[in-house]
Write a protein that holds these residues in place. Structure first.
Motif, PDB file in Angstrom:
ATOM      1  N   THR A  90      49.076  24.632  43.793  1.00  0.00           N
ATOM      2  CA  THR A  90      48.190  25.805  43.830  1.00  0.00           C
ATOM      3  C   THR A  90      46.754  25.362  44.037  1.00  0.00           C
ATOM      4  OG1 THR A  90      49.670  27.076  42.413  1.00  0.00           O
ATOM      5  CG2 THR A  90      47.370  27.786  42.492  1.00  0.00           C
ATOM      6  N   PHE A  91      46.355  24.336  43.316  1.00  0.00           N
ATOM      7  CA  PHE A  91      44.993  23.810  43.457  1.00  0.00           C
ATOM      8  C   PHE A  91      44.730  23.373  44.894  1.00  0.00           C
ATOM      9  CE2 PHE A  91      42.097  20.226  43.649  1.00  0.00           C
ATOM     10  CZ  PHE A  91      40.971  20.754  43.050  1.00  0.00           C
ATOM     11  N   GLU A  92      45.630  22.607  45.467  1.00  0.00           N
ATOM     12  CA  GLU A  92      45.426  22.104  46.830  1.00  0.00           C
ATOM     13  C   GLU A  92      45.352  23.246  47.833  1.00  0.00           C
ATOM     14  OE1 GLU A  92      44.431  19.208  47.660  1.00  0.00           O
ATOM     15  OE2 GLU A  92      44.706  18.381  45.661  1.00  0.00           O
ATOM     16  N   ARG A  93      46.180  24.257  47.659  1.00  0.00           N
ATOM     17  CA  ARG A  93      46.166  25.404  48.583  1.00  0.00           C
ATOM     18  C   ARG A  93      44.824  26.136  48.521  1.00  0.00           C
ATOM     19  NH1 ARG A  93      50.055  30.758  48.718  1.00  0.00           N
ATOM     20  NH2 ARG A  93      48.655  31.925  50.062  1.00  0.00           N
ATOM     21  N   ILE A  94      44.342  26.397  47.312  1.00  0.00           N
ATOM     22  CA  ILE A  94      43.088  27.134  47.157  1.00  0.00           C
ATOM     23  C   ILE A  94      41.907  26.279  47.623  1.00  0.00           C
ATOM     24  CG2 ILE A  94      41.538  28.249  45.500  1.00  0.00           C
ATOM     25  CD1 ILE A  94      44.100  28.920  43.859  1.00  0.00           C
ATOM     26  N   ARG A  95      41.919  24.995  47.285  1.00  0.00           N
ATOM     27  CA  ARG A  95      40.829  24.111  47.728  1.00  0.00           C
ATOM     28  C   ARG A  95      40.809  24.004  49.255  1.00  0.00           C
ATOM     29  NH1 ARG A  95      40.040  17.966  45.811  1.00  0.00           N
ATOM     30  NH2 ARG A  95      42.104  17.812  46.736  1.00  0.00           N
TER      31      ARG A  95
ATOM     32  N   ASP B 266      34.697  43.152  50.744  1.00  0.00           N
ATOM     33  CA  ASP B 266      35.115  42.574  52.021  1.00  0.00           C
ATOM     34  C   ASP B 266      35.148  41.044  51.972  1.00  0.00           C
ATOM     35  OD1 ASP B 266      35.566  45.041  53.246  1.00  0.00           O
ATOM     36  OD2 ASP B 266      33.456  45.224  53.811  1.00  0.00           O
ATOM     37  N   LYS B 267      34.395  40.427  51.082  1.00  0.00           N
ATOM     38  CA  LYS B 267      34.478  38.977  50.873  1.00  0.00           C
ATOM     39  C   LYS B 267      35.570  38.631  49.870  1.00  0.00           C
ATOM     40  CE  LYS B 267      30.628  37.074  49.729  1.00  0.00           C
ATOM     41  NZ  LYS B 267      29.255  36.721  49.356  1.00  0.00           N
ATOM     42  N   ALA B 268      35.740  39.462  48.851  1.00  0.00           N
ATOM     43  CA  ALA B 268      36.718  39.175  47.797  1.00  0.00           C
ATOM     44  C   ALA B 268      38.151  39.403  48.264  1.00  0.00           C
ATOM     45  CB  ALA B 268      36.424  40.033  46.578  1.00  0.00           C
ATOM     46  N   LEU B 269      38.366  40.437  49.056  1.00  0.00           N
ATOM     47  CA  LEU B 269      39.722  40.807  49.454  1.00  0.00           C
ATOM     48  C   LEU B 269      40.467  39.673  50.176  1.00  0.00           C
ATOM     49  CD1 LEU B 269      41.925  42.901  49.479  1.00  0.00           C
ATOM     50  CD2 LEU B 269      40.842  43.943  51.475  1.00  0.00           C
ATOM     51  N   PRO B 270      39.884  39.001  51.169  1.00  0.00           N
ATOM     52  CA  PRO B 270      40.624  37.904  51.808  1.00  0.00           C
ATOM     53  C   PRO B 270      40.988  36.780  50.832  1.00  0.00           C
ATOM     54  CG  PRO B 270      38.762  38.551  53.173  1.00  0.00           C
ATOM     55  CD  PRO B 270      38.624  39.273  51.862  1.00  0.00           C
ATOM     56  N   PHE B 271      40.123  36.530  49.847  1.00  0.00           N
ATOM     57  CA  PHE B 271      40.428  35.495  48.859  1.00  0.00           C
ATOM     58  C   PHE B 271      41.650  35.883  48.040  1.00  0.00           C
ATOM     59  CE2 PHE B 271      40.035  33.770  44.550  1.00  0.00           C
ATOM     60  CZ  PHE B 271      39.995  32.415  44.825  1.00  0.00           C
ATOM     61  N   TYR B 272      41.644  37.069  47.468  1.00  0.00           N
ATOM     62  CA  TYR B 272      42.745  37.488  46.608  1.00  0.00           C
ATOM     63  C   TYR B 272      44.030  37.745  47.393  1.00  0.00           C
ATOM     64  CZ  TYR B 272      39.746  37.693  42.541  1.00  0.00           C
ATOM     65  OH  TYR B 272      38.925  37.346  41.508  1.00  0.00           O
ATOM     66  N   ARG B 273      43.896  38.294  48.594  1.00  0.00           N
ATOM     67  CA  ARG B 273      45.069  38.627  49.411  1.00  0.00           C
ATOM     68  C   ARG B 273      45.600  37.403  50.145  1.00  0.00           C
ATOM     69  NH1 ARG B 273      43.048  42.109  53.658  1.00  0.00           N
ATOM     70  NH2 ARG B 273      42.491  40.074  54.509  1.00  0.00           N
ATOM     71  N   ASP B 274      44.742  36.747  50.917  1.00  0.00           N
ATOM     72  CA  ASP B 274      45.195  35.683  51.810  1.00  0.00           C
ATOM     73  C   ASP B 274      45.313  34.320  51.134  1.00  0.00           C
ATOM     74  OD1 ASP B 274      45.080  37.721  53.691  1.00  0.00           O
ATOM     75  OD2 ASP B 274      43.111  37.111  54.435  1.00  0.00           O
ATOM     76  N   VAL B 275      44.382  34.000  50.267  1.00  0.00           N
ATOM     77  CA  VAL B 275      44.408  32.692  49.613  1.00  0.00           C
ATOM     78  C   VAL B 275      45.353  32.705  48.409  1.00  0.00           C
ATOM     79  CG1 VAL B 275      43.029  30.940  48.433  1.00  0.00           C
ATOM     80  CG2 VAL B 275      42.078  32.135  50.413  1.00  0.00           C
ATOM     81  N   LEU B 276      45.219  33.710  47.534  1.00  0.00           N
ATOM     82  CA  LEU B 276      46.077  33.764  46.350  1.00  0.00           C
ATOM     83  C   LEU B 276      47.437  34.395  46.622  1.00  0.00           C
ATOM     84  CD1 LEU B 276      43.619  34.661  43.453  1.00  0.00           C
ATOM     85  CD2 LEU B 276      44.195  32.433  44.427  1.00  0.00           C
ATOM     86  N   GLY B 277      47.549  35.150  47.700  1.00  0.00           N
ATOM     87  CA  GLY B 277      48.834  35.733  48.067  1.00  0.00           C
ATOM     88  C   GLY B 277      49.179  37.030  47.363  1.00  0.00           C
ATOM     89  N   LEU B 278      48.173  37.712  46.799  1.00  0.00           N
ATOM     90  CA  LEU B 278      48.439  39.000  46.166  1.00  0.00           C
ATOM     91  C   LEU B 278      48.557  40.074  47.234  1.00  0.00           C
ATOM     92  CD1 LEU B 278      45.931  38.823  43.168  1.00  0.00           C
ATOM     93  CD2 LEU B 278      48.342  38.141  43.228  1.00  0.00           C
ATOM     94  N   GLU B 279      49.407  41.062  46.979  1.00  0.00           N
ATOM     95  CA  GLU B 279      49.576  42.153  47.934  1.00  0.00           C
ATOM     96  C   GLU B 279      48.622  43.287  47.588  1.00  0.00           C
ATOM     97  OE1 GLU B 279      53.694  43.231  47.534  1.00  0.00           O
ATOM     98  OE2 GLU B 279      53.370  44.249  45.622  1.00  0.00           O
ATOM     99  N   VAL B 280      48.087  43.931  48.614  1.00  0.00           N
ATOM    100  CA  VAL B 280      47.199  45.083  48.409  1.00  0.00           C
ATOM    101  C   VAL B 280      48.066  46.299  48.123  1.00  0.00           C
ATOM    102  CG1 VAL B 280      45.458  46.583  49.444  1.00  0.00           C
ATOM    103  CG2 VAL B 280      45.427  44.120  49.918  1.00  0.00           C
ATOM    104  N   ARG B 281      47.780  46.957  47.009  1.00  0.00           N
ATOM    105  CA  ARG B 281      48.545  48.131  46.604  1.00  0.00           C
ATOM    106  C   ARG B 281      47.775  49.428  46.790  1.00  0.00           C
ATOM    107  NH1 ARG B 281      51.041  45.308  41.201  1.00  0.00           N
ATOM    108  NH2 ARG B 281      52.432  43.913  42.322  1.00  0.00           N
ATOM    109  N   ASN B 282      46.454  49.348  46.744  1.00  0.00           N
ATOM    110  CA  ASN B 282      45.642  50.543  46.897  1.00  0.00           C
ATOM    111  C   ASN B 282      44.222  50.119  47.249  1.00  0.00           C
ATOM    112  OD1 ASN B 282      45.177  53.265  46.947  1.00  0.00           O
ATOM    113  ND2 ASN B 282      45.518  53.619  44.775  1.00  0.00           N
TER     114      ASN B 282
END
Length: 135
Positions: free
Chosen positions: A95-100, A16-32
Motif C-alpha cells: 500500500t505504501f509503495e502504491r501511494i508513494r 477536484d484535487k482530493a477526489l483523484p487521490f481518494y478514488r484513483d490512488v486509494l481505490g475508493l468508489e464514488v457513491r455520491n
C-alpha cells in the motif's frame, strides 16, 4: 444495542484535487457527489465495505459561518490539524509503495510500532493525515 460506523467526514479545501487521490490512488468508489449553497460533499467507500462511507466535505460546512471562522478552519486544515483517518490494509508495504509511486505526501514509511502494529502515514492533498495499518 447494535451500533456500527456509517460515515466519517474529512475536510478538504479542493474536491477536484482530493477526489483523484481518494478514488484513483486509494481505490475508493464514488457513491455520491452533491452540491448545495456553494458547498460540495463527495461520498466514497471501499467496495468491500458497502455500509461504511468517507465523506469529503468543506472545511466549515456551514453557510452561516462568519468569514473569520471560515478562515480559522482553512488555516487549521492547511496545518493538517483537523482530522485523521486510519485505514487497514493486508499489506502495508505494498500500500505504501502504491501511494508513494502515485505521488503521495509521505509522513512515515512502514514501521513496526512498539504497540504491536505495522503502519505508515501520508497526507492527502488537503493536508489531512491518513494512516494505513496492517490487518
Amino acid at each position: 444495542m447494535d451500533i456500527k460506523l456509517s460515515q466519517c467526514f474529512i475536510a478538504v479545501d479542493d474536491h477536484d484535487k482530493a477526489l483523484p487521490f481518494y478514488r484513483d490512488v486509494l481505490g475508493l468508489e464514488v457513491r455520491n457527489d452533491v452540491g448545495w449553497e456553494g458547498m460540495r460533499w463527495v461520498t466514497l467507500g471501499a467496495p468491500s465495505q458497502p455500509d461504511v462511507s468517507v465523506v469529503l466535505e468543506p472545511p466549515l460546512a456551514d453557510p452561516n459561518a462568519s468569514p473569520a471562522d471560515k478562515q480559522a478552519m482553512s488555516e487549521l486544515l492547511a496545518k493538517g490539524l483537523l482530522r485523521g483517518v486510519i485505514f487497514t490494509s493486508q499489506d502495508v508495504d505494498a500500500t505504501f509503495e502504491r501511494i508513494r509511486a502515485a505521488g503521495g505526501d509521505v509522513l512515515q514509511e512502514p514501521v513496526d510500532q512498539p504497540y504491536g502494529v505495522r503502519d505508515c502515514a501520508f497526507r492527502d492533498p488537503a493536508g489531512n493525515m491518513l494512516r494505513f495499518v496492517q490487518s
